[in-house]
Design an enzyme around this catalytic site. Structure first.
Site, PDB file in Angstrom:
ATOM      1  N   GLY A  21      42.564  36.058  38.475  1.00 36.28           N
ATOM      2  CA  GLY A  21      41.256  35.898  38.512  1.00 36.28           C
ATOM      3  C   GLY A  21      40.770  35.016  37.002  1.00 36.28           C
ATOM      4  O   GLY A  21      39.865  35.752  36.180  1.00 36.28           O
ATOM      5  N   GLY A  71      35.531  35.641  30.412  1.00 37.40           N
ATOM      6  CA  GLY A  71      35.305  36.896  29.845  1.00 37.40           C
ATOM      7  C   GLY A  71      36.045  36.921  28.366  1.00 37.40           C
ATOM      8  O   GLY A  71      35.357  37.556  27.437  1.00 37.40           O
ATOM      9  N   GLY A  98      39.289  32.473  36.462  1.00 38.47           N
ATOM     10  CA  GLY A  98      37.906  32.204  36.635  1.00 38.47           C
ATOM     11  C   GLY A  98      36.875  33.329  36.039  1.00 38.47           C
ATOM     12  O   GLY A  98      35.800  32.678  35.594  1.00 38.47           O
ATOM     13  N   ASP A  99      37.378  34.349  36.076  1.00 34.07           N
ATOM     14  CA  ASP A  99      36.413  35.482  35.523  1.00 34.07           C
ATOM     15  C   ASP A  99      37.167  35.754  34.036  1.00 34.07           C
ATOM     16  O   ASP A  99      36.285  36.038  33.295  1.00 34.07           O
ATOM     17  CB  ASP A  99      36.600  36.764  36.269  1.00 34.07           C
ATOM     18  CG  ASP A  99      35.876  36.683  37.678  1.00 34.07           C
ATOM     19  OD1 ASP A  99      34.725  36.292  37.500  1.00 34.07           O
ATOM     20  OD2 ASP A  99      36.522  36.866  38.661  1.00 34.07           O
ATOM     21  N   ILE A 100      38.410  35.966  34.111  1.00 32.62           N
ATOM     22  CA  ILE A 100      38.987  36.644  32.703  1.00 32.62           C
ATOM     23  C   ILE A 100      38.828  35.442  31.616  1.00 32.62           C
ATOM     24  O   ILE A 100      38.465  36.202  30.418  1.00 32.62           O
ATOM     25  CB  ILE A 100      40.392  36.786  33.128  1.00 32.62           C
ATOM     26  CG1 ILE A 100      40.378  37.987  33.833  1.00 32.62           C
ATOM     27  CG2 ILE A 100      41.103  37.271  31.811  1.00 32.62           C
ATOM     28  CD1 ILE A 100      41.811  38.356  34.592  1.00 32.62           C
TER      29      ILE A 100
END
Length: 419
Positions: A182, A189, A184-186
């Site tokens: 992921g 983040g 697009g999240d990591i």
């Protein structure tokens, strides 16, 4: 605030950083876990039903409790948990008290949620001027730039699509392809973690907090920086590149007899070593292949020569011939990673307790290594509201009121000893 993590060899470089974590799913929890891994006191504030990924699995076959699965465990270690109903006035008041004593608040709700709860950045800043208020949303917060998509919900796959990475991933001429993990999240983040630390540094110098915002789509675009300059410099829209690099050669994946290997030799010294290793030393001096720009122009011949060598050998044979000579690595499965001593020796596969399981589980370790104040995995992910009572007592809330809040459904708590 949460109780400190069980001490490791050192307290951690961020041991004096107090973080209120209002995030769920992956992007926000990954960000706050980065801080917790380096010693920050991270209090995860969850709704009474808990973070939605608690039930996402996977669960081990012998987990008799199923309080949370591998997904939650992997991005919530080293944190404490308190469960509050923020739609209840008492729940909001308790959160405000917690934030009054915090350095950082992190949330990844949709735009406007915290404002409607009366917990906006502006409201909290008035209470705690040094507060760093950090957000991560699909398309950012209007305070940082009013995106036309500000109110669109988003997940990893949306950020990957609109941030540009899917459009350059996949077989040449083929369909766009989602990246496995992921990112697009990591990646957003990670970027939010850097922004938080920069803002905390400023706050401690000046006493002035600030708003920190990362859009998931922006984070993916930043990761794909190459497509921006290709479009700008060449007026060309890049497409999927397969397993090759558009500007470097040889640089990518090559077939072995039993799988795939990666090889990267973009400069002349490395190319000469590779040419000798594949029994084609003359290619290092041939003007068609002697420089990287020339090799890019004649990529088919270069890749064909390398593939002819790799295809006839196993990954192990290629490692013996190329490992340490040129940049080389076999394409690993998860089982290969578990079997390779590198990851064990670097503490990248860490055993932690899992409630309900009779033996430990393994999760990914901490890749950021500090020599004097090392981070680490010191405790498992928390049960839902596991530290609620402890945190409230530290705020000065009496036992009678705690019992009343539990009875009224304002707070919740799970404890290991009850299972």
């Amino acid at each position: 605030m949460p109780p400190p993590a069980k001490p490791g060899p050192q307290p951690g470089a961020l041991a004096d950083l107090r973080v209120i974590d209002l995030t769920q799913m992956l992007a926000g929890p990954f960000c706050t876990q980065l801080l917790a891994d380096q010693g920050a006191q991270v209090l995860k504030v969850e709704p009474l039903a808990g973070d939605g990924i608690r039930s996402a699995g996977p669960f081990r076959h012998d987990d008799g409790l199923r309080a949370f699965g591998g997904y939650f465990q992997s991005v919530n270690r080293n944190k404490s948990s308190i469960a509050l109903d923020l739609k209840h006035a008492d729940g909001r008041a308790l959160l405000e008290q917690l934030i009054d004593g915090a350095d950082v608040v992190v949330e990844n709700f949709r735009t406007g949620v915290m404002d409607r709860l009366g917990l906006s950045w502006e409201t909290l800043r008035a209470r705690n001027p040094a507060l760093v208020y950090a957000t991560i949303r699909g398309f950012g917060d209007p305070r940082s730039g009013a995106s036309p998509y500000a109110h669109w919900p988003a997940y990893d796959v949306v950020a990957q699509a609109m941030g540009g990475i899917m459009g350059i991933t996949g077989a040449v001429g083929g369909d766009p392809t989602k990246i496995g993990p992921g990112i697009g999240d990591i990646v957003p983040g990670l970027m939010l973690g850097i922004g938080i630390l920069a803002a905390v540094h400023h706050a401690r110098r000046t006493g002035q907090g600030q708003f920190v915002d990362v859009a998931m789509a922006d984070g993916v675009l930043a990761l794909c920086e190459r497509i921006v300059y290709q479009q700008s410099y060449e007026d060309r829209t890049p497409g999927p590149q397969g397993n090759r690099h558009p500007l470097l050669c040889p640089f990518g994946l090559f077939p072995a007899r039993d799988g795939w290997v990666s090889i990267a030799c973009p400069d002349e010294k490395l190319w000469a070593r590779l040419a000798a290793a594949i029994d084609r030393p003359e290619m290092a001096h041939d003007p068609r292949y002697a420089t990287n720009p020339a090799r890019v122009q004649h990529a088919a011949a270069v890749i064909g020569a390398v593939e002819a060598f790799t295809r006839a050998r196993t990954k192990a044979e290629l490692a013996a011939l190329l490992g340490g000579i040129v940049p080389f690595g076999p394409v690993y499965t998860a089982q290969d990673i578990f079997d390779d001593p590198h990851f064990a020796q670097r503490d990248m596969l860490v055993e932690v307790e899992h409630p309900g399981c009779p033996t430990p589980v393994r999760i990914a370790g901490v890749p950021i290594k500090l020599g004097t104040t090392p981070g680490g995995v010191h405790r498992r992910a928390p049960l839902l509201g596991e530290h609620t009572e402890e945190v409230l007592r530290a705020l000065g809330v009496g036992q009678d009121r705690i019992h009343r809040l539990l009875a009224e459904g304002v707070i919740a708590q799970e404890t290991p000893c009850t299972h």
